[in-house]
Scaffold this motif. Sequence first.
Motif, PDB file in Angstrom:
ATOM      1  N   ASN A 451       8.314  13.776   7.489  1.00 13.26           N
ATOM      2  CA  ASN A 451       8.071  13.495   8.892  1.00 13.26           C
ATOM      3  C   ASN A 451       8.662  12.123   9.247  1.00 13.26           C
ATOM      4  O   ASN A 451       8.590  11.178   8.452  1.00 13.26           O
ATOM      5  N   GLN A 452       9.229  12.024  10.451  1.00 14.78           N
ATOM      6  CA  GLN A 452       9.871  10.782  10.893  1.00 14.78           C
ATOM      7  C   GLN A 452       8.920   9.583  10.835  1.00 14.78           C
ATOM      8  O   GLN A 452       9.276   8.496  10.369  1.00 14.78           O
ATOM      9  N   LEU A 453       7.699   9.780  11.288  1.00 10.82           N
ATOM     10  CA  LEU A 453       6.732   8.684  11.317  1.00 10.82           C
ATOM     11  C   LEU A 453       6.340   8.268   9.898  1.00 10.82           C
ATOM     12  O   LEU A 453       6.205   7.069   9.608  1.00 10.82           O
ATOM     13  N   ASP A 454       6.166   9.241   9.014  1.00  9.14           N
ATOM     14  CA  ASP A 454       5.821   8.929   7.624  1.00  9.14           C
ATOM     15  C   ASP A 454       6.908   8.082   6.962  1.00  9.14           C
ATOM     16  O   ASP A 454       6.624   7.092   6.280  1.00  9.14           O
ATOM     17  N   TYR A 455       8.157   8.486   7.166  1.00  9.61           N
ATOM     18  CA  TYR A 455       9.275   7.746   6.568  1.00  9.61           C
ATOM     19  C   TYR A 455       9.333   6.325   7.130  1.00  9.61           C
ATOM     20  O   TYR A 455       9.501   5.351   6.387  1.00  9.61           O
ATOM     21  N   SER A 456       9.189   6.218   8.460  1.00 11.41           N
ATOM     22  CA  SER A 456       9.272   4.900   9.099  1.00 11.41           C
ATOM     23  C   SER A 456       8.135   3.994   8.637  1.00 11.41           C
ATOM     24  O   SER A 456       8.336   2.796   8.417  1.00 11.41           O
ATOM     25  N   TYR A 457       6.948   4.573   8.501  1.00 11.32           N
ATOM     26  CA  TYR A 457       5.806   3.768   8.041  1.00 11.32           C
ATOM     27  C   TYR A 457       6.024   3.290   6.609  1.00 11.32           C
ATOM     28  O   TYR A 457       5.764   2.115   6.282  1.00 11.32           O
ATOM     29  N   THR A 458       6.513   4.161   5.749  1.00 11.52           N
ATOM     30  CA  THR A 458       6.789   3.778   4.359  1.00 11.52           C
ATOM     31  C   THR A 458       7.829   2.680   4.298  1.00 11.52           C
ATOM     32  O   THR A 458       7.694   1.698   3.556  1.00 11.52           O
ATOM     33  N   ARG A 459       8.869   2.824   5.102  1.00 13.04           N
ATOM     34  CA  ARG A 459       9.917   1.798   5.149  1.00 13.04           C
ATOM     35  C   ARG A 459       9.354   0.472   5.676  1.00 13.04           C
ATOM     36  O   ARG A 459       9.664  -0.602   5.158  1.00 13.04           O
ATOM     37  N   LEU A 460       8.528   0.560   6.708  1.00 16.47           N
ATOM     38  CA  LEU A 460       7.886  -0.620   7.286  1.00 16.47           C
ATOM     39  C   LEU A 460       7.053  -1.356   6.239  1.00 16.47           C
ATOM     40  O   LEU A 460       7.130  -2.580   6.107  1.00 16.47           O
ATOM     41  N   LYS A 461       6.262  -0.590   5.469  1.00 17.58           N
ATOM     42  CA  LYS A 461       5.362  -1.197   4.487  1.00 17.58           C
ATOM     43  C   LYS A 461       6.111  -1.770   3.286  1.00 17.58           C
ATOM     44  O   LYS A 461       5.899  -2.923   2.909  1.00 17.58           O
ATOM     45  N   LEU A 462       6.978  -0.959   2.695  1.00 22.55           N
ATOM     46  CA  LEU A 462       7.599  -1.378   1.439  1.00 22.55           C
ATOM     47  C   LEU A 462       8.700  -2.409   1.641  1.00 22.55           C
ATOM     48  O   LEU A 462       8.943  -3.236   0.762  1.00 22.55           O
ATOM     49  N   LEU A 463       9.357  -2.378   2.794  1.00 25.99           N
ATOM     50  CA  LEU A 463      10.421  -3.342   3.051  1.00 25.99           C
ATOM     51  C   LEU A 463       9.920  -4.547   3.835  1.00 25.99           C
ATOM     52  O   LEU A 463      10.686  -5.429   4.212  1.00 25.99           O
TER      53      LEU A 463
END
Length: 688
Positions: A451-463
Amino acid sequence: MDNSFKLEQAHLKMVHETLQNTLDEIEPLLSANADQAKNFKRTAGKETALNFDSYADNLDTFATIETMNKQIDAFNNKQTQLQSMKARVLRLLPAPYFARIDLQYPDESEKIPFYIGAAGFSPTPEEPMIIDWRSPIADLYYNNQIGATSYIANDRQIGVTVDTRRQFLLHDDVLEDIFDTDVAIQDPLLVKTLQANKDSQMTSITATIQKEQNVIIRDTTSRALLVNGIAGSGKTSVVLQRIAYLLYHYRENLVAKDMLLLTPNTLFTNYIQQVLPSLGEESPLQMTFDQLLGTFNSSKFTAQTSHVQILAQRLDNLTLTKDDFSNIRLNDDAIFTQNDIKDLFDQTSATLSLDRRITALTTVMTSQIEQKIATESNDGKIQSELSDLTDSQQEKIFGRLITPSSDIAVHSATKKMLQWRYRNLLKQIAQKNWLNLSHIVKNTLHVETINQLDYSYTRLKLLNLAQKKLRFAMVDEIQDYSLDQIIFLITAFPKANWTLVGDQFQSILATENPLTFDNLKDIFEQHKIKVTQRNLYTSYRSSGAITKAFISHGAPGLIEKITTVQTGGVLPQWIESHNTDALIDNLRKQIEEFNTDELSAIITDDSALASLIKDKIKQVVLGSNAEKLPANGVVALPLTLAKGLEFDNVIIANLNTEYYQDSQFGENRIYTAFSRASKQLIINQVLN
């Protein structure tokens, strides 16, 4: 003619003349200051000799340059001040002020009148002719209280007695009427404003802000402010006035770029875009949630369901494996393999949080490449490659042709050549392209599609992409957000103060777990952000008849709490059609009855019916988020786009559809559709 009216007319004429005279004086001052600045720069440039022959000459030269810069700054500051004054005067001339309050201070023998306008204006620093609506004194006007009271200025409470609260209907230097009142619901200026025809642009409510709205606008203590307001209670207007107030209140250290306003769609964004400029303020960044998501991640994914709440629980304790990394290549050569990156990651401190370990790993990988560049720049074989560079390559790398004549120059040129050669590699490392985020999301959630939001949230958190400089975030139509989206926003803007505006009864989007204001508050408080809730239960937009109609459908439990400013009005019409052809004929007749100077809408449940209306009636249909409302006439649009907008007249194309009869969201959709109308509401039903 009443003596008060004569005195106020004379005062208005004097103020308007002063404003006009000030404008007439500013124009030549602007021109003269610009000419003086231009002449100074030209003359100073010719006369200033740059002498660096000795230490003393250096000091003299630097002192001369500093003096020149200070003089240029003085010219620039004067130009800015004059332009600011001109903008304020131009804003005030069409309506210099809208209210007056007379205050009696304990240590003063006479009452002091203060005139309140859309901007402040003082012919001299000691002579406040018009005070800004956002000033502490103006707060007394909006509080609708006659008698002993107080206001806060410079963190000090000042006691006063409000003797007079007066409103004006005026334009230019012509006074139309005056009203002395202290009861908001009988506010004649408000009623006259509400009864004016709607337009393609929302207008400011500066002159008609009501007491309960004023409390929200001026709140500077709440970390998160949740505004729960019925349809037509002025929620969006309050948010925009609040932005203007905050920019004024924190004017020493707050600018528009420190704020974000999230809107439901770009049609709505276009609808409100002139409000803040009309108040003399720059608009903050305005975008939809999807547009915001695109700034954190441009990749597109197909999965519909998001799982941010699960990711929020699991990502902090995630253990990365070799497959969570990707090879980093340069010209098809793997510079860092998955195993290399995993080994380096394992060398980072396990006591750090995962995002900090990833940041540390980025530093290690970058350092290795920089060390490689430093070593290779001393390699004679690589240095010899300088002579093989074409003229075009030299221009790209160095910006000019080079002929290094010393060992130091050769070393420096070789290093720059290598930096250029490894630039894409360093960029890949800095952007953390070596982190296989797609694999991490799938593995963490145990899913096949992302899901777009899941990917963006993961990127937001880990990066660690959180934007900690954003100070204020405003979210309109908050009831349409999911809890996952709320968690994303709180994570993305951890230092922000929040204004969340919505109406629980306007939740019309079909979701499995629609947001409630209770679980919204829970999410914020789980992130240690206390939420203050304010309710707006006064209906301003719609007539009494229309308000009664939409409240009885969507929010029957609020009937006793609702106050209607525009009482009475035309009763809603219910029209039945036996088939679609008959419906089209009825719609055509209904449109023909509307006043062409007014703004009217045909609201449909989907784009298919809107397209049919376009084909059969040749009616303008808004189906693109990029379109704007016309100033008047009739438009057709689906309810999802009509949300947040207001019209003089509304036609519901067909209420007898599954969309409006839905057991979970049907009543909310009827409530939302009906409440778009201000003056006239026509409800069509197709019986077959």
